[in-house]
Design a protein around this motif. Structure first.
Motif, PDB file in Angstrom:
ATOM      1  N   GLU A 187     -11.322   4.227  -0.990  1.00 18.02           N
ATOM      2  CA  GLU A 187     -11.223   4.123   0.351  1.00 18.02           C
ATOM      3  C   GLU A 187      -9.764   3.370   0.698  1.00 18.02           C
ATOM      4  OE1 GLU A 187     -13.811   3.412  -1.332  1.00 18.02           O
ATOM      5  OE2 GLU A 187     -15.731   3.809  -0.450  1.00 18.02           O
ATOM      6  N   ALA A 188      -9.576   2.368  -0.214  1.00 19.45           N
ATOM      7  CA  ALA A 188      -8.248   1.496   0.128  1.00 19.45           C
ATOM      8  C   ALA A 188      -7.078   2.461  -0.221  1.00 19.45           C
ATOM      9  CB  ALA A 188      -8.245   0.388  -0.865  1.00 19.45           C
ATOM     10  N   THR A 189      -7.119   3.206  -1.163  1.00 18.22           N
ATOM     11  CA  THR A 189      -6.149   4.445  -1.336  1.00 18.22           C
ATOM     12  C   THR A 189      -5.880   5.068  -0.213  1.00 18.22           C
ATOM     13  OG1 THR A 189      -6.545   4.471  -3.829  1.00 18.22           O
ATOM     14  CG2 THR A 189      -5.071   6.236  -2.892  1.00 18.22           C
ATOM     15  N   ARG A 190      -7.121   5.747   0.497  1.00 24.46           N
ATOM     16  CA  ARG A 190      -6.775   6.704   1.589  1.00 24.46           C
ATOM     17  C   ARG A 190      -6.211   5.766   2.683  1.00 24.46           C
ATOM     18  NH1 ARG A 190     -11.853   8.665  -0.703  1.00 24.46           N
ATOM     19  NH2 ARG A 190     -13.102   7.313   0.696  1.00 24.46           N
ATOM     20  N   ALA A 191      -6.911   4.528   2.868  1.00 25.64           N
ATOM     21  CA  ALA A 191      -6.274   3.813   4.145  1.00 25.64           C
ATOM     22  C   ALA A 191      -4.565   3.572   3.818  1.00 25.64           C
ATOM     23  CB  ALA A 191      -6.881   2.450   4.185  1.00 25.64           C
ATOM     24  N   ALA A 192      -4.273   3.380   2.632  1.00 25.90           N
ATOM     25  CA  ALA A 192      -2.922   2.965   2.290  1.00 25.90           C
ATOM     26  C   ALA A 192      -2.097   4.305   2.768  1.00 25.90           C
ATOM     27  CB  ALA A 192      -2.491   2.521   0.916  1.00 25.90           C
ATOM     28  N   ARG A 193      -2.578   5.363   2.239  1.00 25.41           N
ATOM     29  CA  ARG A 193      -1.854   6.565   2.342  1.00 25.41           C
ATOM     30  C   ARG A 193      -1.944   7.074   4.002  1.00 25.41           C
ATOM     31  NH1 ARG A 193      -3.532   9.988  -3.144  1.00 25.41           N
ATOM     32  NH2 ARG A 193      -1.963   9.020  -4.345  1.00 25.41           N
ATOM     33  N   ALA A 194      -2.914   6.561   4.730  1.00 25.71           N
ATOM     34  CA  ALA A 194      -2.743   6.952   6.100  1.00 25.71           C
ATOM     35  C   ALA A 194      -1.931   6.091   6.834  1.00 25.71           C
ATOM     36  CB  ALA A 194      -4.298   6.532   6.737  1.00 25.71           C
ATOM     37  N   ALA A 195      -1.697   4.876   6.308  1.00 28.19           N
ATOM     38  CA  ALA A 195      -0.677   3.957   6.772  1.00 28.19           C
ATOM     39  C   ALA A 195       0.704   4.708   6.694  1.00 28.19           C
ATOM     40  CB  ALA A 195      -0.665   2.757   6.474  1.00 28.19           C
ATOM     41  N   ARG A 196       0.953   5.068   5.465  1.00 29.54           N
ATOM     42  CA  ARG A 196       2.261   5.611   5.478  1.00 29.54           C
ATOM     43  C   ARG A 196       2.535   7.294   6.232  1.00 29.54           C
ATOM     44  NH1 ARG A 196       3.342   7.985   1.186  1.00 29.54           N
ATOM     45  NH2 ARG A 196       1.492   7.954  -0.380  1.00 29.54           N
ATOM     46  N   ALA A 197       1.360   7.917   6.327  1.00 27.62           N
ATOM     47  CA  ALA A 197       1.336   9.054   7.098  1.00 27.62           C
ATOM     48  C   ALA A 197       1.596   8.720   8.553  1.00 27.62           C
ATOM     49  CB  ALA A 197       0.072   9.813   6.999  1.00 27.62           C
ATOM     50  N   ARG A 198       1.445   7.607   8.981  1.00 27.84           N
ATOM     51  CA  ARG A 198       1.746   7.117  10.189  1.00 27.84           C
ATOM     52  C   ARG A 198       3.143   6.336  10.320  1.00 27.84           C
ATOM     53  NH1 ARG A 198      -3.409   7.723   9.734  1.00 27.84           N
ATOM     54  NH2 ARG A 198      -5.073   8.317  11.266  1.00 27.84           N
ATOM     55  N   GLY A 199       3.555   6.536   9.306  1.00 26.84           N
ATOM     56  CA  GLY A 199       5.244   5.890   9.309  1.00 26.84           C
ATOM     57  C   GLY A 199       5.482   4.465   8.672  1.00 26.84           C
ATOM     58  N   LEU A 200       4.400   4.050   8.213  1.00 24.30           N
ATOM     59  CA  LEU A 200       4.493   2.726   7.511  1.00 24.30           C
ATOM     60  C   LEU A 200       5.150   2.857   6.023  1.00 24.30           C
ATOM     61  CD1 LEU A 200       4.261  -0.398   8.465  1.00 24.30           C
ATOM     62  CD2 LEU A 200       2.232  -0.540   7.370  1.00 24.30           C
ATOM     63  N   ASP A 201       6.496   3.267   5.745  1.00 27.67           N
ATOM     64  CA  ASP A 201       7.062   3.576   4.843  1.00 27.67           C
ATOM     65  C   ASP A 201       7.593   1.925   3.912  1.00 27.67           C
ATOM     66  OD1 ASP A 201       7.455   4.895   2.355  1.00 27.67           O
ATOM     67  OD2 ASP A 201       9.560   5.462   3.290  1.00 27.67           O
ATOM     68  N   ARG A 202       6.560   1.127   3.862  1.00 30.50           N
ATOM     69  CA  ARG A 202       7.016  -0.181   3.403  1.00 30.50           C
ATOM     70  C   ARG A 202       6.557  -0.418   1.881  1.00 30.50           C
ATOM     71  NH1 ARG A 202       3.697  -4.140   7.131  1.00 30.50           N
ATOM     72  NH2 ARG A 202       4.158  -5.645   5.403  1.00 30.50           N
ATOM     73  N   PRO A 203       7.409  -1.386   1.251  1.00 29.51           N
ATOM     74  CA  PRO A 203       6.967  -1.626  -0.342  1.00 29.51           C
ATOM     75  C   PRO A 203       5.460  -2.040  -0.355  1.00 29.51           C
ATOM     76  CG  PRO A 203       8.899  -3.033   0.371  1.00 29.51           C
ATOM     77  CD  PRO A 203       8.652  -2.188   1.447  1.00 29.51           C
ATOM     78  N   GLU A 204       5.214  -3.016   0.661  1.00 31.53           N
ATOM     79  CA  GLU A 204       3.916  -3.552   0.269  1.00 31.53           C
ATOM     80  C   GLU A 204       2.743  -2.595   0.537  1.00 31.53           C
ATOM     81  OE1 GLU A 204       6.929  -6.512   2.266  1.00 31.53           O
ATOM     82  OE2 GLU A 204       6.228  -4.411   2.687  1.00 31.53           O
ATOM     83  N   THR A 205       3.013  -1.480   1.216  1.00 31.69           N
ATOM     84  CA  THR A 205       2.014  -0.534   1.334  1.00 31.69           C
ATOM     85  C   THR A 205       1.996   0.404   0.154  1.00 31.69           C
ATOM     86  OG1 THR A 205       2.590  -0.415   3.723  1.00 31.69           O
ATOM     87  CG2 THR A 205       1.159   1.439   2.975  1.00 31.69           C
ATOM     88  N   TRP A 206       3.003   0.803  -0.287  1.00 33.06           N
ATOM     89  CA  TRP A 206       3.027   1.547  -1.792  1.00 33.06           C
ATOM     90  C   TRP A 206       2.555   0.520  -2.901  1.00 33.06           C
ATOM     91  CZ3 TRP A 206       3.906   6.302  -2.672  1.00 33.06           C
ATOM     92  CH2 TRP A 206       4.776   7.013  -1.549  1.00 33.06           C
ATOM     93  N   LEU A 207       2.417  -0.916  -2.644  1.00 28.03           N
ATOM     94  CA  LEU A 207       1.971  -1.675  -3.776  1.00 28.03           C
ATOM     95  C   LEU A 207       0.691  -1.657  -3.714  1.00 28.03           C
ATOM     96  CD1 LEU A 207       2.606  -4.116  -5.923  1.00 28.03           C
ATOM     97  CD2 LEU A 207       2.295  -5.536  -3.773  1.00 28.03           C
ATOM     98  N   ILE A 208       0.068  -1.891  -2.306  1.00 30.84           N
ATOM     99  CA  ILE A 208      -1.568  -1.622  -2.188  1.00 30.84           C
ATOM    100  C   ILE A 208      -2.088  -0.187  -2.906  1.00 30.84           C
ATOM    101  CG2 ILE A 208      -3.390  -1.389  -0.578  1.00 30.84           C
ATOM    102  CD1 ILE A 208      -1.794  -3.168   1.213  1.00 30.84           C
TER     103      ILE A 208
END
Length: 565
Positions: free
Chosen positions: A158-179
């Motif tokens: 579920e955490a992986t899906r949420a991180a990918r959802a954040a990226r899909a909405r434009g949050l292309d940050r290293p911290e999100t890739w780290l999670i």
């Protein structure tokens, strides 16, 4: 435009020119006639904070909330500030009224979730964060924060899906890739995890947390130290002023047996914002071969941050290596004043008593009473314990995908599972958590409500804090250690080598030998001979490790920590 709006516009114009003194004068003049203006008080707080006057900023924000308890800008600023200062209970009290209105803003729920996460109230944090994502589905930061909370809850898919959802909405940050990388790693999706860590580094080449994860993953997959430090060495060369990268490299060297190399790596680090990290890491590396240097580094760390728990622990450890029990007790007194149930402090305190011949050590480390063993019952659905252990062995072997031992853990010469075993759907693994319940409850009942600072936490109820499996190869062992985040700890034996039946206690669990150097040298005081299906439970502060073993067969175990509920 209202008078308050006009004053704020003037103040911001002055502030934009760098004239904060005049900006503050404008706001204070306006407050002289509008003392109950939450808007003006919040603006005053921002000006005070910009000048480093945090106490005045907090006072102004509280005045704003006195004027309007549901004024979002004041509540949000005060909540963020209090969380940053570690005053999380206060922060939660500030933000909760805004999160509980009939139609809350997503920002209020996000801050409430952040505070609840910091307090360890994971389920409540998830409720708040899920609601924030539903209210404002376009804001990627809510998905990012949700991913963090899901990761902490062990809900890695579920955490992986949420991180990918954040990226899909434009949050292309290293911290999100780290999670995303960490949660993929916890699912044994190793190639995808490596890709995510590398994507984080593409966006920020000197991003220390991603370098840490990538280097550790490479080491555990390959057991090749040169491969593990390859990207790290490039980053250190490109960013020589970033000490955190050297700390990561030093830890790799230390946990692969090169404490002197780790120390030299740290000695070359520049001074700066991370100086306490460098000093603490240098103390940890040096204690085995130069206790005096370890003490000097620990003393520097304590001077930098007098209440830093790890710095104080390292001060005690260096004094143990130097054979100074009174100095150990002085440090553990400081540490226990900060954290009464700190397991490291309890262990070091008892070790100092042992050096002094103080009978309190025998009470703290009453192995006969406190180390308890039990053969677990055969789970429902299996004809015998042996049949279940065979299925459990097969299930755990499927999860043992690494070659190198993890950095920061006790095992040497083996591997450890990545997945949260409590979330496993395998029947044999799920049965494990059923059969350990009775021995845990029996142990807590036997301990009762004694006066010891750890045993007095016994509530008669428990929760598990983590569960993992270790596969030790011949020649492997657990270095002596304790479990700093536990209350009770455990060892469960799944598959054992023939060597445990020999004369030399090979592969046995031992207690009492400190995990760092001591003067004089202190040896183990108690041993437990393992057998398949045996569960051992003991207080987490007890030093414990294993005797190395030979032969050709491996040693497969499971373990978990228990916390009072």
């Amino acid at each position: 435009m209202s008078a308050a709006d006009d004053a704020i516009a003037q103040a911001r114009a002055l502030g934009g020119k760098g004239d904060l003194v005049s900006a503050e004068a404008v706001i204070r003049a306006a407050l002289a006639t509008q003392k109950k203006s939450a808007q003006l008080q919040t603006e005053l707080a921002q000006i005070a904070a910009a000048q480093g006057r945090d106490d005045e900023a907090e006072k102004a924000l509280r005045a704003a909330l006195d004027a309007d308890p549901l004024y979002p800008p004041a509540a949000y600023s005060l909540t963020q500030g209090l969380i940053g200062m570690g005053r999380v209970e206060e922060a939660l009290a500030v933000i909760t009224p805004l999160a509980e209105v009939a139609k809350p803003e997503s920002a209020a729920l996000a801050l409430q979730g952040q505070a609840l996460r910091a307090l360890g109230r994971t389920e409540a944090a998830l409720d708040a964060l899920y609601t924030a994502t539903r209210i404002d589905q376009a804001d990627p930061s809510h998905q990012h924060n949700l991913a963090l909370a899901l990761e902490e809850a062990g809900l890695h898919p579920e955490a992986t899906r949420a991180a990918r959802a954040a990226r899909a909405r434009g949050l292309d940050r290293p911290e999100t890739w780290l999670i995303e990388g960490r949660t993929l790693l916890a699912q044994d999706r190793l190639d995808e995890a490596e890709t995510a860590f590398r994507e984080a580094l593409r966006r920020q080449p000197n991003f220390t947390p991603a370098h840490r994860e990538l280097s550790l993953l490479t080491w555990m997959r390959s057991g090749d130290l040169a491969a593990a430090t390859s990207e790290l060495d490039k980053a250190i060369a490109a960013s020589p002023g970033q000490p955190g990268l050297r700390v990561v490299r030093a830890k790799l060297l230390e946990y692969t047996g090169d404490a002197r190399g780790a120390y030299e790596c740290l000695r070359e680090a520049p001074q700066g914002e991370s100086e306490i990290e460098i000093q603490m890491a240098a103390s940890q590396a040096a204690v085995a071969f130069d206790p005096a240097a370890a003490l000097a580094h620990a003393e520097t760390a304590v001077r930098l941050e007098p209440d830093h728990p790890l710095a104080i622990s390292l001060l005690a450890e260096a004094n143990l290596a130097l054979g100074r029990p009174e100095a150990i007790l002085a440090a553990t007194d400081r540490l226990r004043a900060l954290l009464p149930f700190n397991q490291h402090a309890l262990a070091l305190e008892a070790t100092a008593w042992r050096l002094l011949g103080d009978p309190r050590n025998a009470q703290r480390n009453d192995y006969q009473s406190l180390v308890r063993t039990a053969l677990v019952e055969t789970p429902a659905g299996w004809s015998s314990r042996e049949a279940w252990l065979a299925d459990l062995t097969a299930a755990l072997d499927r999860l043992q995908v690494m070659k190198g031992h993890p950095v920061g853990q006790s095992l040497r010469g083996g591997s450890q599972t990545n997945q949260n075993l409590q979330r496993s759907t395998d029947p044999a693994i799920r049965a494990f958590f059923q059969v350990i319940a009775d021995p845990i409850m029996a142990t807590m009942e036997a301990y009762g409500r004694l006066g010891d600072p750890v045993l007095s936490r016994n509530t008669g109820r428990y929760r598990l804090a983590g569960a993992w499996s270790v596969n030790l190869r011949p020649g492997g062992h657990h270095v002596d250690h304790l479990h700093p985040a536990g209350w009770l700890s455990s060892a469960f034996y799944v598959d054992l080598p023939p060597a445990v039946e020999g004369e030399g206690r090979e592969g046995w669990l031992r207690f009492g030998k400190p995990g760092i150097a001591s003067t004089p040298a202190l040896e183990a005081e108690h041993w437990v001979k393992p057998e398949p299906g045996m569960l051992v439970l003991f207080p987490s502060y007890m030093w414990h490790g294993t005797q190395p073993f030979g032969g050709e067969a491996r040693r497969l175990t499971m373990a978990f920590d228990v916390m009072p509920a």
